[in-house]
Motif scaffolding. Structure first.
Motif, PDB file in Angstrom:
ATOM      1  N   LEU A 122       0.537  -1.208  -0.004  1.00  0.00           N
ATOM      2  CA  LEU A 122       0.044  -0.041   0.024  1.00  0.00           C
ATOM      3  C   LEU A 122       0.756   1.154  -0.064  1.00  0.00           C
ATOM      4  N   GLY A 123       1.956   1.246   0.501  1.00  0.00           N
ATOM      5  CA  GLY A 123       2.987   2.197   0.403  1.00  0.00           C
ATOM      6  C   GLY A 123       3.178   2.670  -1.200  1.00  0.00           C
ATOM      7  N   ARG A 124       3.498   1.752  -1.764  1.00  0.00           N
ATOM      8  CA  ARG A 124       3.912   1.929  -2.975  1.00  0.00           C
ATOM      9  C   ARG A 124       2.681   2.428  -4.082  1.00  0.00           C
ATOM     10  N   LEU A 125       1.542   1.925  -3.563  1.00  0.00           N
ATOM     11  CA  LEU A 125       0.254   2.262  -4.265  1.00  0.00           C
ATOM     12  C   LEU A 125      -0.065   3.536  -3.888  1.00  0.00           C
ATOM     13  N   ALA A 126       0.020   3.923  -2.662  1.00  0.00           N
ATOM     14  CA  ALA A 126       0.042   5.357  -2.166  1.00  0.00           C
ATOM     15  C   ALA A 126       0.606   6.427  -3.008  1.00  0.00           C
ATOM     16  N   ALA A 127       1.758   5.959  -3.818  1.00  0.00           N
ATOM     17  CA  ALA A 127       2.493   6.782  -4.466  1.00  0.00           C
ATOM     18  C   ALA A 127       2.074   6.735  -6.239  1.00  0.00           C
ATOM     19  N   TRP A 128       1.031   6.159  -6.373  1.00  0.00           N
ATOM     20  CA  TRP A 128       0.127   6.224  -7.755  1.00  0.00           C
ATOM     21  C   TRP A 128      -0.152   7.382  -8.108  1.00  0.00           C
ATOM     22  N   ALA A 129       0.181   7.869  -9.158  1.00  0.00           N
ATOM     23  CA  ALA A 129      -0.215   9.355  -9.625  1.00  0.00           C
ATOM     24  C   ALA A 129      -1.619   9.363  -9.941  1.00  0.00           C
ATOM     25  N   GLU A 130      -2.338   8.166 -10.346  1.00  0.00           N
ATOM     26  CA  GLU A 130      -3.532   8.410 -10.782  1.00  0.00           C
ATOM     27  C   GLU A 130      -4.580   7.973  -9.556  1.00  0.00           C
ATOM     28  N   ALA A 131      -4.031   7.799  -8.326  1.00  0.00           N
ATOM     29  CA  ALA A 131      -5.233   7.679  -7.192  1.00  0.00           C
ATOM     30  C   ALA A 131      -6.146   8.648  -7.328  1.00  0.00           C
ATOM     31  N   GLY A 132      -5.910   9.799  -7.375  1.00  0.00           N
ATOM     32  CA  GLY A 132      -6.903  10.866  -7.028  1.00  0.00           C
ATOM     33  C   GLY A 132      -7.799  10.452  -8.495  1.00  0.00           C
ATOM     34  N   ARG A 133      -7.663  10.123  -9.504  1.00  0.00           N
ATOM     35  CA  ARG A 133      -8.592  10.038 -10.509  1.00  0.00           C
ATOM     36  C   ARG A 133      -9.453   8.879 -10.327  1.00  0.00           C
ATOM     37  N   LEU A 134      -8.796   7.978  -9.492  1.00  0.00           N
ATOM     38  CA  LEU A 134      -9.852   6.792  -9.166  1.00  0.00           C
ATOM     39  C   LEU A 134     -10.588   7.118  -8.257  1.00  0.00           C
ATOM     40  N   TYR A 135     -10.123   8.129  -7.132  1.00  0.00           N
ATOM     41  CA  TYR A 135     -11.205   8.412  -6.135  1.00  0.00           C
ATOM     42  C   TYR A 135     -12.445   9.392  -6.796  1.00  0.00           C
ATOM     43  N   GLY A 136     -12.164  10.151  -8.013  1.00  0.00           N
ATOM     44  CA  GLY A 136     -12.957  11.024  -8.674  1.00  0.00           C
ATOM     45  C   GLY A 136     -14.207   9.925  -9.381  1.00  0.00           C
ATOM     46  N   PHE A 137     -13.295   8.931 -10.193  1.00  0.00           N
ATOM     47  CA  PHE A 137     -13.982   7.910 -10.951  1.00  0.00           C
ATOM     48  C   PHE A 137     -15.097   7.301 -10.085  1.00  0.00           C
ATOM     49  N   ASP A 138     -14.505   6.741  -8.755  1.00  0.00           N
ATOM     50  CA  ASP A 138     -15.574   5.986  -8.194  1.00  0.00           C
ATOM     51  C   ASP A 138     -16.691   6.857  -7.417  1.00  0.00           C
ATOM     52  N   ALA A 139     -16.392   8.207  -7.158  1.00  0.00           N
ATOM     53  CA  ALA A 139     -17.269   8.939  -6.523  1.00  0.00           C
ATOM     54  C   ALA A 139     -18.453   9.371  -7.694  1.00  0.00           C
ATOM     55  N   LEU A 140     -18.095   9.613  -8.858  1.00  0.00           N
ATOM     56  CA  LEU A 140     -19.098   9.687 -10.136  1.00  0.00           C
ATOM     57  C   LEU A 140     -19.874   8.749 -10.259  1.00  0.00           C
ATOM     58  N   VAL A 141     -19.287   7.673 -10.287  1.00  0.00           N
ATOM     59  CA  VAL A 141     -20.134   6.389 -10.596  1.00  0.00           C
ATOM     60  C   VAL A 141     -20.896   5.743  -9.303  1.00  0.00           C
ATOM     61  N   PRO A 180     -31.347  11.350  -4.316  1.00  0.00           N
ATOM     62  CA  PRO A 180     -30.879  12.479  -5.274  1.00  0.00           C
ATOM     63  C   PRO A 180     -29.582  11.974  -5.873  1.00  0.00           C
ATOM     64  N   PRO A 181     -29.067  12.803  -6.871  1.00  0.00           N
ATOM     65  CA  PRO A 181     -27.803  12.226  -7.711  1.00  0.00           C
ATOM     66  C   PRO A 181     -26.725  12.360  -6.821  1.00  0.00           C
ATOM     67  N   ASP A 182     -26.685  13.252  -5.752  1.00  0.00           N
ATOM     68  CA  ASP A 182     -25.658  13.599  -4.809  1.00  0.00           C
ATOM     69  C   ASP A 182     -25.614  12.669  -3.572  1.00  0.00           C
ATOM     70  N   GLY A 247     -26.553  14.696 -13.087  1.00  0.00           N
ATOM     71  CA  GLY A 247     -26.874  15.398 -11.597  1.00  0.00           C
ATOM     72  C   GLY A 247     -25.598  15.373 -10.682  1.00  0.00           C
ATOM     73  N   ARG A 248     -25.027  14.293 -10.763  1.00  0.00           N
ATOM     74  CA  ARG A 248     -23.747  13.894  -9.956  1.00  0.00           C
ATOM     75  C   ARG A 248     -22.229  14.491 -10.237  1.00  0.00           C
ATOM     76  N   GLN A 249     -22.225  14.500 -11.514  1.00  0.00           N
ATOM     77  CA  GLN A 249     -20.985  15.287 -11.887  1.00  0.00           C
ATOM     78  C   GLN A 249     -20.505  16.617 -11.332  1.00  0.00           C
ATOM     79  N   PRO A 250     -21.425  17.460 -10.978  1.00  0.00           N
ATOM     80  CA  PRO A 250     -21.108  18.873 -10.252  1.00  0.00           C
ATOM     81  C   PRO A 250     -20.591  18.350  -8.694  1.00  0.00           C
ATOM     82  N   HIS A 251     -20.912  17.330  -8.429  1.00  0.00           N
ATOM     83  CA  HIS A 251     -20.631  16.913  -7.013  1.00  0.00           C
ATOM     84  C   HIS A 251     -19.500  15.786  -6.704  1.00  0.00           C
ATOM     85  N   THR A 252     -18.868  15.770  -7.853  1.00  0.00           N
ATOM     86  CA  THR A 252     -17.895  14.422  -7.846  1.00  0.00           C
ATOM     87  C   THR A 252     -16.453  15.056  -6.945  1.00  0.00           C
ATOM     88  N   ALA A 253     -16.165  16.152  -7.436  1.00  0.00           N
ATOM     89  CA  ALA A 253     -15.035  16.438  -6.582  1.00  0.00           C
ATOM     90  C   ALA A 253     -15.247  16.568  -5.050  1.00  0.00           C
TER      91      ALA A 253
END
Length: 264
Positions: A122-141, A180-182, A247-253
């Motif tokens: 997990l220490g190596r995975l934490a350094a993954w540059a795309e981790a934030g986009r994973l969080y964003g994607f999972d929030a959106l969907v 609701p979407p959020d 409806g969920r897109q504006p709440h993703t961040a």
């Protein structure tokens, strides 16, 4: 987000004979086999899913591929009864539809953790540059099941996002579940990945999640249509999930920041 083209959407394929069932923490009936695509035969992970969960996998894969996320090439595949006995997917003459994704040959994060220990992996995975986009994607969907078995990891920098059947609040969602979407849903990244992220990593991840939310400016109805959702869902369900994404897109961040512990 990239334009919808053959590289950034789910393809069509046929399952060839010889697929073999396997278990690696998976609940669904899952097989390793070979699929025939328009670019040739490819080794694949094949999943026999009920229609709603199949639609979830297809739409999530199409959305992720369009956003340039590390998702294995995905296919809506036909499994004829003489090549693979299936029982859950939509039935067509001579067989059923299944979900297939190219076998990238990497182990699950959960498996690596058992072999090498949580701290090292997990220490190596934490350094993954795309981790934030994973969080964003999972929030959106609204993915409720991103446990450590649903990421593949080489142990270095190669990471793949898999198993999105539990998006859109779950594999058996109804219209009321998308309102609701959020709506807040369980984000399992908070259980195992968020705790190992340093403050600076969380800040960077929140920034990257916001970038993803801004990137997904594509027409969700067009994306869903390009990825065969109109064939997998009836008109009411199709519009329900499209409206949810719009409806969920504006709440993703904000939802991603919550999962990162930034708004506590």
């Amino acid at each position: 987000m990239a334009d919808i083209n053959d590289t950034h959407r789910v393809g069509l394929a046929q399952v060839l004979g010889g697929a073999v069932a396997f278990k690696a923490g998976n609940i669904n009936d899952t097989y390793r086999g070979v699929i025939r695509t328009d670019t040739g035969d490819r080794p694949a992970i094949i999943k026999d899913l009920a229609p709603r969960e199949l639609a979830n996998e297809v739409l999530a894969a199409g959305l992720g591929l369009s956003a340039g996320l590390p998702i294995p090439p995905a296919y809506l595949a036909f499994a004829s009864t003489d090549r693979l006995s299936t029982k859950y997917g939509p039935e067509l003459e001579g067989g059923r539809l299944v979900f297939a994704s190219v076998d990238v040959g990497q182990p699950q994060v959960a498996m690596l953790c058992r072999e090498r220990g949580n701290v090292a992996v997990l220490g190596r995975l934490a350094a993954w540059a795309e981790a934030g986009r994973l969080y964003g994607f999972d929030a959106l969907v609204a993915n409720i099941d991103r446990h450590a078995g649903n990421l593949l990891f080489s142990g270095d920098q190669e990471v793949w996002m898999i198993d999105d059947g539990h998006c859109f609040t779950g594999p058996e969602w109804g219209h009321s579940d998308l309102m609701p979407p959020d709506i807040r849903v369980t984000n399992r990244l908070t259980e195992w990945l968020t705790p190992v992220l340093a403050d600076r990593q969380r800040q960077l991840a929140a920034h990257r999640a916001a970038e993803l939310a801004g990137d997904v400016g594509l027409d969700f109805a067009a994306l869903a249509t390009a990825n065969y959702l109109a064939e997998l869902l009836d008109d009411g369900d199709f519009m329900a999930v499209v409206t949810f994404l719009q409806g969920r897109q504006p709440h993703t961040a904000g939802l991603a920041a919550e999962a990162l512990g930034m708004l506590a």
